[in-house]
Motif scaffolding. Structure first.
Motif, PDB file in Angstrom:
ATOM      1  N   LYS A  54      52.393  34.071 -38.595  1.00  0.00           N
ATOM      2  CA  LYS A  54      51.745  33.816 -37.305  1.00  0.00           C
ATOM      3  C   LYS A  54      50.749  34.922 -36.956  1.00  0.00           C
ATOM      4  O   LYS A  54      50.777  35.505 -35.868  1.00  0.00           O
ATOM      5  CB  LYS A  54      52.788  33.649 -36.200  1.00  0.00           C
ATOM      6  CG  LYS A  54      53.698  32.445 -36.428  1.00  0.00           C
ATOM      7  CD  LYS A  54      54.667  32.241 -35.276  1.00  0.00           C
ATOM      8  CE  LYS A  54      55.497  30.979 -35.522  1.00  0.00           C
ATOM      9  NZ  LYS A  54      56.465  30.725 -34.436  1.00  0.00           N
ATOM     10  N   GLN A  55      49.880  35.184 -37.931  1.00  0.00           N
ATOM     11  CA  GLN A  55      48.877  36.228 -37.782  1.00  0.00           C
ATOM     12  C   GLN A  55      47.494  35.685 -38.112  1.00  0.00           C
ATOM     13  O   GLN A  55      47.350  34.793 -38.955  1.00  0.00           O
ATOM     14  CB  GLN A  55      49.177  37.408 -38.724  1.00  0.00           C
ATOM     15  CG  GLN A  55      50.452  38.167 -38.419  1.00  0.00           C
ATOM     16  CD  GLN A  55      50.738  39.230 -39.470  1.00  0.00           C
ATOM     17  OE1 GLN A  55      50.079  39.288 -40.518  1.00  0.00           O
ATOM     18  NE2 GLN A  55      51.723  40.070 -39.193  1.00  0.00           N
ATOM     19  N   TYR A  56      46.496  36.266 -37.459  1.00  0.00           N
ATOM     20  CA  TYR A  56      45.105  35.986 -37.772  1.00  0.00           C
ATOM     21  C   TYR A  56      44.529  37.160 -38.557  1.00  0.00           C
ATOM     22  O   TYR A  56      44.919  38.312 -38.353  1.00  0.00           O
ATOM     23  CB  TYR A  56      44.282  35.799 -36.497  1.00  0.00           C
ATOM     24  CG  TYR A  56      44.619  34.548 -35.714  1.00  0.00           C
ATOM     25  CD1 TYR A  56      44.208  33.295 -36.174  1.00  0.00           C
ATOM     26  CD2 TYR A  56      45.321  34.616 -34.516  1.00  0.00           C
ATOM     27  CE1 TYR A  56      44.502  32.145 -35.452  1.00  0.00           C
ATOM     28  CE2 TYR A  56      45.616  33.474 -33.779  1.00  0.00           C
ATOM     29  CZ  TYR A  56      45.208  32.240 -34.268  1.00  0.00           C
ATOM     30  OH  TYR A  56      45.497  31.104 -33.557  1.00  0.00           O
ATOM     31  N   LEU A  57      43.575  36.842 -39.423  1.00  0.00           N
ATOM     32  CA  LEU A  57      42.841  37.860 -40.171  1.00  0.00           C
ATOM     33  C   LEU A  57      41.366  37.743 -39.812  1.00  0.00           C
ATOM     34  O   LEU A  57      40.814  36.643 -39.741  1.00  0.00           O
ATOM     35  CB  LEU A  57      43.020  37.632 -41.681  1.00  0.00           C
ATOM     36  CG  LEU A  57      42.144  38.468 -42.627  1.00  0.00           C
ATOM     37  CD1 LEU A  57      42.516  39.944 -42.544  1.00  0.00           C
ATOM     38  CD2 LEU A  57      42.288  37.963 -44.063  1.00  0.00           C
ATOM     39  N   GLY A  58      40.748  38.877 -39.558  1.00  0.00           N
ATOM     40  CA  GLY A  58      39.326  38.853 -39.230  1.00  0.00           C
ATOM     41  C   GLY A  58      38.742  40.246 -39.261  1.00  0.00           C
ATOM     42  O   GLY A  58      39.233  41.127 -39.983  1.00  0.00           O
ATOM     43  N   SER A  73      47.784  39.311 -33.715  1.00  0.00           N
ATOM     44  CA  SER A  73      48.897  38.414 -33.402  1.00  0.00           C
ATOM     45  C   SER A  73      48.340  37.118 -32.825  1.00  0.00           C
ATOM     46  O   SER A  73      47.145  37.006 -32.537  1.00  0.00           O
ATOM     47  CB  SER A  73      49.840  39.064 -32.391  1.00  0.00           C
ATOM     48  OG  SER A  73      49.207  39.184 -31.119  1.00  0.00           O
ATOM     49  N   GLU A  74      49.216  36.128 -32.626  1.00  0.00           N
ATOM     50  CA  GLU A  74      48.771  34.840 -32.095  1.00  0.00           C
ATOM     51  C   GLU A  74      48.244  34.940 -30.657  1.00  0.00           C
ATOM     52  O   GLU A  74      47.471  34.100 -30.226  1.00  0.00           O
ATOM     53  CB  GLU A  74      49.914  33.824 -32.145  1.00  0.00           C
ATOM     54  CG  GLU A  74      50.147  33.246 -33.528  1.00  0.00           C
ATOM     55  CD  GLU A  74      51.104  32.072 -33.491  1.00  0.00           C
ATOM     56  OE1 GLU A  74      50.796  31.040 -34.120  1.00  0.00           O
ATOM     57  OE2 GLU A  74      52.155  32.178 -32.846  1.00  0.00           O
ATOM     58  N   ASN A  75      48.661  35.976 -29.932  1.00  0.00           N
ATOM     59  CA  ASN A  75      48.173  36.134 -28.562  1.00  0.00           C
ATOM     60  C   ASN A  75      47.007  37.121 -28.458  1.00  0.00           C
ATOM     61  O   ASN A  75      46.610  37.514 -27.363  1.00  0.00           O
ATOM     62  CB  ASN A  75      49.302  36.544 -27.615  1.00  0.00           C
ATOM     63  CG  ASN A  75      49.934  37.875 -27.999  1.00  0.00           C
ATOM     64  OD1 ASN A  75      49.439  38.564 -28.896  1.00  0.00           O
ATOM     65  ND2 ASN A  75      51.013  38.234 -27.328  1.00  0.00           N
ATOM     66  N   ALA A 100      40.665  36.846 -47.207  1.00  0.00           N
ATOM     67  CA  ALA A 100      41.608  35.757 -46.942  1.00  0.00           C
ATOM     68  C   ALA A 100      43.025  36.280 -47.077  1.00  0.00           C
ATOM     69  O   ALA A 100      43.290  37.279 -47.763  1.00  0.00           O
ATOM     70  CB  ALA A 100      41.391  34.592 -47.906  1.00  0.00           C
ATOM     71  N   PHE A 101      43.955  35.592 -46.436  1.00  0.00           N
ATOM     72  CA  PHE A 101      45.367  35.843 -46.651  1.00  0.00           C
ATOM     73  C   PHE A 101      45.788  35.265 -47.997  1.00  0.00           C
ATOM     74  O   PHE A 101      45.411  34.139 -48.347  1.00  0.00           O
ATOM     75  CB  PHE A 101      46.212  35.148 -45.578  1.00  0.00           C
ATOM     76  CG  PHE A 101      46.386  35.934 -44.307  1.00  0.00           C
ATOM     77  CD1 PHE A 101      47.042  37.162 -44.302  1.00  0.00           C
ATOM     78  CD2 PHE A 101      45.920  35.423 -43.113  1.00  0.00           C
ATOM     79  CE1 PHE A 101      47.212  37.869 -43.121  1.00  0.00           C
ATOM     80  CE2 PHE A 101      46.091  36.119 -41.928  1.00  0.00           C
ATOM     81  CZ  PHE A 101      46.740  37.356 -41.931  1.00  0.00           C
ATOM     82  N   ALA A 102      46.584  36.025 -48.762  1.00  0.00           N
ATOM     83  CA  ALA A 102      47.308  35.442 -49.885  1.00  0.00           C
ATOM     84  C   ALA A 102      48.515  34.707 -49.303  1.00  0.00           C
ATOM     85  O   ALA A 102      48.867  34.883 -48.135  1.00  0.00           O
ATOM     86  CB  ALA A 102      47.756  36.533 -50.861  1.00  0.00           C
TER      87      ALA A 102
END
Length: 378
Positions: A54-58, A73-75, A100-102
């Protein structure tokens, strides 16, 4: 009497057709189901999402200081951020082109020369040498796309060219090139897919467009398919990743893409203002879990409107103006309705539950935070 009745029936059925078209168009709407904000003064771009963690990557755009790769985090809380561009032991000297996430939550970073793996604390754990025939240098990272070669889990293959960015500039005859280059680290094999000469509008392509002609693609990993078009195209090809062959073609009907109607797709037939391109282009493809396809494209802007915009903002570019972005919906292989206008913002990505993450922009106020909304398409 018969003639009058026949004419009345024609009007009646025409009314049904118009009503049906409007109904279809009216039914395709966006509904916001969530929103969060990231409290940072610098702009933030989200590129990928890991559903298990439940994580974003940027990344955080620190302008003259460069970009910091970050996990959120999602929030919208910043979990970790690091400036990975540089000459330090944990940094990358080359340009960071794709991230990208693996599947295990570690982070893949693809540079112009190597493929790196970082852990959740953004510490370097692996480096794999990679040499591409295409020289790509981006100032801000894009989404890295990978799939399992022949469906074998762990046998990763990566697409080296970022979607939507031309790698053909400098080729004397890019019309003989392929649209996709794939690198497999396990066997150190590189191969190519989708020749430019295979495009349905190939006979109209002029060499002058080499700097703006690029592959636009999306992977459907569950079905082992690559959905591929180009920045200047009226067709989406579906390629089977196992056989490497095109299995289907989806025709596209844009409302505002003048150059595609020209006898020649050349720079001479695309409106411009000096070096600024005012034409339209395909920008992204999103494939929903049921096989529905969304094509995002940017409409052309007229020179007169551009002149008005540039007097208000000297840095204006219609490619960065969300009001010129549209979606085309393709269901069961057929386009449904006309262009769909987005809520005011830019699509960041398609989430695993078929919702869209959209970066929300306020045209009337410069905000000291970044807002994102999650929208459902109905």
């Amino acid at each position: 009497m018969i003639r009058k009745l026949s004419q009345s029936l024609k009007v009646f059925f025409l009314g049904i057709v118009i009503l049906s078209g409007n109904t279809l168009k009216a039914q395709t709407t966006f509904s916001k189901i969530a929103e969060f904000k990231i409290d940072l003064l610098y702009p933030v771009e989200i590129i990928d999402y890991h559903p298990a963690k439940k994580q974003y990557l940027g990344y955080i755009n620190q302008e003259s200081k460069g970009n910091k790769i970050a996990l959120f985090s999602e929030n919208g809380k910043v979990l970790v951020s690091e400036k990975l561009q540089g000459e330090g032991p944990n940094q990358i000297v080359e340009s960071i082109n794709q991230i990208a996430f693996a599947e295990d939550g570690t982070i893949w970073i693809h540079s112009s020369q190597n493929l790196y793996q970082y852990d959740q604390n953004l510490k370097k754990v692996n480096k794999i040498a990679f040499r591409s025939k295409y020289n790509v240098t981006l100032y801000s990272p894009k989404k890295l796309t990978y799939f399992y070669e022949n469906g074998i889990k762990g046998d990763y293959s990566f697409i080296s060219q970022p979607s939507g960015y031309s790698t053909f500039f400098g080729f004397t005859d890019f019309l003989k090139e392929n649209l996709i280059e794939v690198f497999n680290p396990k066997n150190e094999n590189t191969y190519n897919l989708a020749p430019v000469l295979g495009r349905s509008n190939f006979s109209k392509l002029d060499p002058s467009i080499e700097s703006i002609y690029a592959p636009v693609y999306s992977l459907d990993k569950s079905r082992g398919k690559l959905y591929l078009t180009t920045t200047l195209d009226d067709e989406i090809s579906i390629i089977d990743l196992k056989s490497k062959k095109k299995t289907e073609a989806l025709k596209i009907r844009h409302e505002n893409f003048p150059v595609l109607k020209s006898s020649s797709i050349s720079l001479n037939n695309i409106a411009s203002k000096g070096p600024i391109n005012l034409g339209a282009k395909n920008d992204n493809i999103y494939v929903l879990s049921d096989g529905t396809v969304l094509l995002e494209y940017i409409r052309a802007i007229s020179p007169g409107v551009y002149e008005q915009k540039i007097t208000e903002n000297q840095n204006y570019n219609h490619f960065g103006d969300p009001s010129y972005r549209r979606l085309i919906l393709i269901r069961n292989g057929k386009q449904v309705g006309e262009d769909i206008q987005l809520p005011y913002g830019e699509i960041a990505m398609l989430l695993p539950d078929d919702t869209l993450l959209i970066k929300l922009l306020n045209p009337d106020e410069e905000e000291d935070f970044t807002r994102y909304g999650i929208f459902e398409l109905k």
